[in-house]
Design a protein around this motif. Structure first.
Motif, mmCIF file in Angstrom:
data_model
loop_
_atom_site.group_PDB
_atom_site.id
_atom_site.type_symbol
_atom_site.label_atom_id
_atom_site.label_comp_id
_atom_site.label_asym_id
_atom_site.label_seq_id
_atom_site.Cartn_x
_atom_site.Cartn_y
_atom_site.Cartn_z
ATOM 1 N N ALA A 1 -2.038 -7.908 0.417
ATOM 2 C CA ALA A 1 -1.921 -7.697 -1.030
ATOM 3 C C ALA A 1 -0.488 -7.309 -1.364
ATOM 4 N N VAL A 2 -0.094 -7.628 -2.581
ATOM 5 C CA VAL A 2 1.179 -7.184 -3.148
ATOM 6 C C VAL A 2 0.856 -6.320 -4.364
ATOM 7 N N ILE A 3 1.560 -5.220 -4.544
ATOM 8 C CA ILE A 3 1.328 -4.352 -5.696
ATOM 9 C C ILE A 3 2.606 -4.262 -6.524
ATOM 10 N N ASN A 4 2.460 -3.858 -7.783
ATOM 11 C CA ASN A 4 3.652 -3.675 -8.607
ATOM 12 C C ASN A 4 4.147 -2.235 -8.486
ATOM 13 N N GLU A 5 5.320 -1.976 -9.047
ATOM 14 C CA GLU A 5 5.923 -0.653 -8.855
ATOM 15 C C GLU A 5 5.125 0.457 -9.530
ATOM 16 N N SER A 6 4.401 0.141 -10.638
ATOM 17 C CA SER A 6 3.545 1.161 -11.261
ATOM 18 C C SER A 6 2.438 1.573 -10.317
ATOM 19 N N ALA A 7 1.874 0.605 -9.592
ATOM 20 C CA ALA A 7 0.839 0.925 -8.609
ATOM 21 C C ALA A 7 1.428 1.738 -7.462
ATOM 22 N N ALA A 8 2.642 1.381 -7.034
ATOM 23 C CA ALA A 8 3.285 2.123 -5.946
ATOM 24 C C ALA A 8 3.518 3.577 -6.349
ATOM 25 N N LYS A 9 3.953 3.788 -7.593
ATOM 26 C CA LYS A 9 4.152 5.159 -8.072
ATOM 27 C C LYS A 9 2.837 5.911 -8.112
ATOM 28 N N SER A 10 1.766 5.205 -8.494
ATOM 29 C CA SER A 10 0.454 5.847 -8.556
ATOM 30 C C SER A 10 -0.016 6.292 -7.173
ATOM 31 N N LEU A 11 0.367 5.540 -6.142
ATOM 32 C CA LEU A 11 -0.048 5.908 -4.786
ATOM 33 C C LEU A 11 0.681 7.155 -4.296
ATOM 34 N N GLY A 12 1.857 7.446 -4.856
ATOM 35 C CA GLY A 12 2.556 8.682 -4.523
ATOM 36 C C GLY A 12 3.251 8.681 -3.186
ATOM 37 N N VAL A 13 3.623 7.494 -2.673
ATOM 38 C CA VAL A 13 4.348 7.425 -1.399
ATOM 39 C C VAL A 13 5.655 6.684 -1.639
ATOM 40 N N ASN A 14 6.643 6.954 -0.799
ATOM 41 C CA ASN A 14 7.948 6.318 -0.974
ATOM 42 C C ASN A 14 7.903 4.828 -0.679
ATOM 43 N N ASP A 15 7.216 4.446 0.392
ATOM 44 C CA ASP A 15 7.138 3.036 0.773
ATOM 45 C C ASP A 15 5.727 2.720 1.256
ATOM 46 N N PRO A 16 4.919 2.088 0.378
ATOM 47 C CA PRO A 16 3.532 1.798 0.774
ATOM 48 C C PRO A 16 3.391 0.548 1.639
ATOM 49 N N VAL A 17 4.478 -0.197 1.866
ATOM 50 C CA VAL A 17 4.391 -1.433 2.652
ATOM 51 C C VAL A 17 3.907 -1.113 4.066
ATOM 52 N N GLY A 18 2.887 -1.859 4.516
ATOM 53 C CA GLY A 18 2.300 -1.642 5.831
ATOM 54 C C GLY A 18 1.033 -0.813 5.796
ATOM 55 N N SER A 19 0.809 -0.077 4.702
ATOM 56 C CA SER A 19 -0.413 0.728 4.597
ATOM 57 C C SER A 19 -1.573 -0.121 4.101
#
Length: 785
Positions: A543-561
């Protein structure tokens, strides 16, 4: 001649402001008439379920309406519908094919809930048989010409057959449900599970009730007969923190006052308020000019009093004159409205008319016009008439007529009010233009230029997509081909899905795309990578997420999770990239946190959307011709339907552009009325001070000094207007800007520009007349002495 000029300014200003008010009044009545076409609709309620997914189209589980009808004796009938809205479906009869919007799929109870009248067919059984179809006269003529359509079979997408059983009459007023074709849903039986939330449900009660009492009953029934699993009572269930999820809207309130979702009524009220301000400005201008007229006719009042006329008789005579003048303005306004209404209809996409024979509220409109006329007469003439009638006969015969300090203050206050309205309009135009310019030039996160949106059937979008993509890429000029279930600038699914990430839950939008989607739109990757054909695992497991989703996850780099749908968290996605936020909807909505994936084989099924084709515009005509020719082999019998993505995205601004256009017109009218009124008043004031000007010139006063003398009082009034208008405009425009997720800040220089503009307009108006008076030969002005 000067009296004629004053009368023309008076009548013309009133006529223009009245015409604007009448058109907006007609529009207001149109909006208020929604779902008033049958009195029994006050017994019909839409039942919606508000969940954490926050669906915007007010759905409810398919079995809900039958459940309520079975257990609530108040429920007389129910129906469930799926509207197509602006999405057009291919409808055919033999070799005749049309694309038609406003198509409803409904169950057999539709006519029991919504009492449409039938022009042909039997209302009792027209919708009882499976695969029945009700059509409007307009659709009948498109498909069948002048022949009788009853009993004929039409097909949807050349596949699903429906038998025409009736022709429905168009409702007398607009409806929140637009129905050109109503189809009896052939899939209702197999789609009646509680997990199906595709339908919008309505119930008809035997008697109208309040929303609060109805919601208490339906939520209790829903709990007792569906949610309840043990012995816990409904009261205990609510006390435990479970909020009731079902809510209702009575049908006549849905368009203007929905409980959930947006309403266009706010825009209507804004326009009506502005039109009312414009009318007030015209009436105040008329009052000021009427006051000037009383000064010029002072000796007439004195003569009438000497001849025996009472104060009441003089007052009534003056009010009669004002009434005739306002009546003439109304007649001119009606004529002007008839000329301008087609333009208004074109701008707003409406078909309003003053044809009272076809309007349900004709008497209301007439009463409103009469009330507006009476109000204008009172505002325009009452105070000047009192001033005219109360003067003593001896004083006015001696030439000692004056309105006094009170009259002068009243006249000045009217000028202040007029210019306050004008300054407000000028500031509104500047702020709206600033916001519109911001929206048009703000980075939307993707490049819509040279991208075609092609409407395609589901088999083309799903099973045959790769073959179709390969064929399109062989056409010269076609650069990239992709698909998406959420096309920017179009109606998209705004629902949220629950995802599990690192032991916590997040609400994201879910969108299905193909590998080249981000490249087609020029969307940049912030970290990680895009989908790629070089990675087979992307089809199902990434999956690919947008930056708003990345901010919602609260991690610096969600790639690989890993992240997973809550409904099947044993099959997770691996996040392979984060893309830059891009605007799918208008600027009144924030970018939603979104997860993009490719395959429908993973947990949830999502469909809809369109194909996106990036083209080279060098030989666009040839490219489009080749795509059209190819489409005859991709979807035989289905004509190619496409649009450019940048044009579609601009449509998101259309409602704001329309309001901006109307306010531009109102601003011009308001400034014109203010200038004409100020000019007429300036002409009178310079006439009154002609001898004073002559004496000053004889004593050595310069032209500039005289211009300054005559202008300063009026300019002070305009400055006062700016000071009054500024906080009011700031407050109201701040409230308007709250509707935008991305907006400008109101800068002080916009008010400065508006204030300086108003001062320049006033100075040009007053200064020109003052200059003419100052240049006059003093010998002529002093000759009478």
């Amino acid at each position: 001649m000067r009296n004629k000029f004053t009368a023309m300014v008076n009548i013309g200003g009133l006529a223009v402001s009245l015409a604007s008010f009448l058109i907006i009044l007609l529009y207001l009545n149109f909006e208020l008439s929604y779902d008033r076409w049958d009195p029994s609709l006050k017994n019909v309620y839409r039942v919606s379920q508000q969940t954490e997914n926050n669906y915007a189209n007010n759905p409810a589980p398919a079995p809900l309406a039958p459940l309520l009808a079975d257990h609530l004796p108040e429920v007389k009938a129910y129906t469930r519908i799926i509207p197509s809205g602006n999405h057009e479906l291919l409808i055919s009869y033999n070799n005749t094919k049309i694309y038609q919007k406003d198509i409803l799929m409904a169950d057999s109870g539709f006519l029991d809930v919504f009492p449409y009248k039938l022009l042909a067919g039997n209302a009792t059984n027209a919708f009882r048989e499976p695969s029945s179809a009700l059509i409007t006269r307009e659709v009948s003529e498109k498909l069948f010409g002048k022949t009788d359509p009853i009993g004929k079979i039409i097909k949807v997408y050349n596949q699903l057959p429906f038998t025409v059983t009736g022709i429905i009459a168009a409702p007398a007023t607009p409806s929140h449900i637009s129905a050109a074709i109503i189809l009896r849903d052939p899939f209702m039986a197999q789609n009646s599970g509680w997990s199906n939330i595709s339908y919008i449900s309505y119930i008809r009660l035997r008697e109208p009730v309040t929303n609060a009492s109805l919601e208490e009953k339906i939520n209790r029934t829903f709990y007792d007969h569906h949610l309840k699993t043990g012995t816990e009572s409904y009261e205990a269930y609510v006390k435990a923190g479970h909020a009731p999820s079902l809510m209702t809207d009575v049908v006549p309130d849905i368009h203007n006052h929905p409980r959930f979702g947006n309403s266009p009524f706010k825009t209507t009220l804004i326009l009506f308020g502005l039109a009312g301000l414009l009318l007030l400005s015209g009436a105040l201008n008329s009052s000021n000019l009427s006051l000037v007229k009383t000064l010029k006719r002072s000796r007439e009042a004195g003569v009438r009093k000497v001849m025996g006329s009472s104060r009441t008789q003089i007052l009534l005579q003056f009010m009669l004159e004002v009434s005739i003048q306002c009546g003439i303005s109304l007649l001119l306004a009606l004529g002007l409205s008839l000329l301008l209404l087609p333009l208004f209809n074109q701008v707003f996409g409406l078909s309003l008319s003053f044809s009272f024979s076809g309007q349900l509220y004709s008497y209301t409109m007439i009463a409103q016009c009469a009330a507006a006329l009476i109000a204008i007469i009172l505002i325009s003439g009452l105070y000047p008439a009192i001033v005219f009638a109360r003067q003593g006969a001896v004083n006015v015969m001696k030439g000692h007529f004056s309105t006094g300090t009170t009259g002068k203050r009243f006249s000045h206050s009217l000028i202040v009010a007029q210019f306050t309205v004008s300054v407000f309009f000028i500031v509104s135009v500047l702020v709206m233009a600033h916001q519109m310019n911001f929206m048009k030039h703000r980075d939307i996160g993707f490049n819509p230029a040279q991208v075609l949106q092609i409407e395609a059937m589901q088999p083309t979008r799903e099973n045959n997509f790769e073959q179709t993509r390969a064929k399109l890429l062989r056409i010269p000029g076609v650069q990239l081909v992709s698909k998406t279930t959420a096309v920017p600038g179009s109606e998209v699914d705004t629902s949220f899905h629950t995802f599990h990430y690192a032991g916590s839950s997040r609400m994201f939008s879910s969108v299905r795309v193909s590998t080249d989607f981000f490249a087609t739109l020029g969307i940049s990757v912030l970290t990680g990578r895009m989908f790629s054909d070089a990675h087979p695992e992307d089809q199902n497991n990434t999956a690919v997420i947008n930056e708003s989703a990345a901010k919602s996850l609260g991690v610096n780099d969600p790639v690989g999770s890993q992240i997973s749908y809550a409904s099947c968290d044993s099959v997770p996605y691996q996040i392979v990239g984060v893309v830059k936020d891009f605007q799918v909807q208008g600027f009144d909505s924030y970018v939603r946190p979104t997860l993009y994936s490719i395959s429908n084989a993973h947990c949830t099924y999502q469909s809809g959307g369109a194909l996106l084709v990036k083209v080279n515009t060098a030989n666009l005509d040839k490219t489009l011709a080749a795509i059209t020719q190819l489409w005859d082999t991709v979807e035989p019998g289905f004509p190619l339907r496409y649009s450019f993505l940048d044009d579609n995205f601009q449509q998101l601004f259309s409602s704001y552009t329309r309001v901006q256009y109307i306010i531009h017109v109102f601003t011009v009218i308001s400034v014109f009325i203010s200038v004409m009124g100020l000019l007429a008043l300036t002409v009178y004031m310079t006439e009154q001070r002609t001898r004073e000007i002559g004496i000053r010139k004889v004593l050595g006063a310069s032209v500039g000094g005289i211009v300054a003398l005559l202008s300063k009082d009026f300019l002070r009034l305009v400055i006062l207007s700016v000071l009054i208008a500024t906080p009011v405009a700031w407050y109201l425009l701040e409230r308007w800007l709250r509707d935008f997720a991305y907006r400008v800040q109101i800068s002080w220089y916009l008010f400065a520009v508006a204030g300086v503009g108003a001062l320049l307009i006033a100075f040009a108006t007053v200064g020109l007349q003052a200059f003419r008076a100052a240049r006059a030969n003093p010998a002529h002005s002093l000759k009478a002495e």
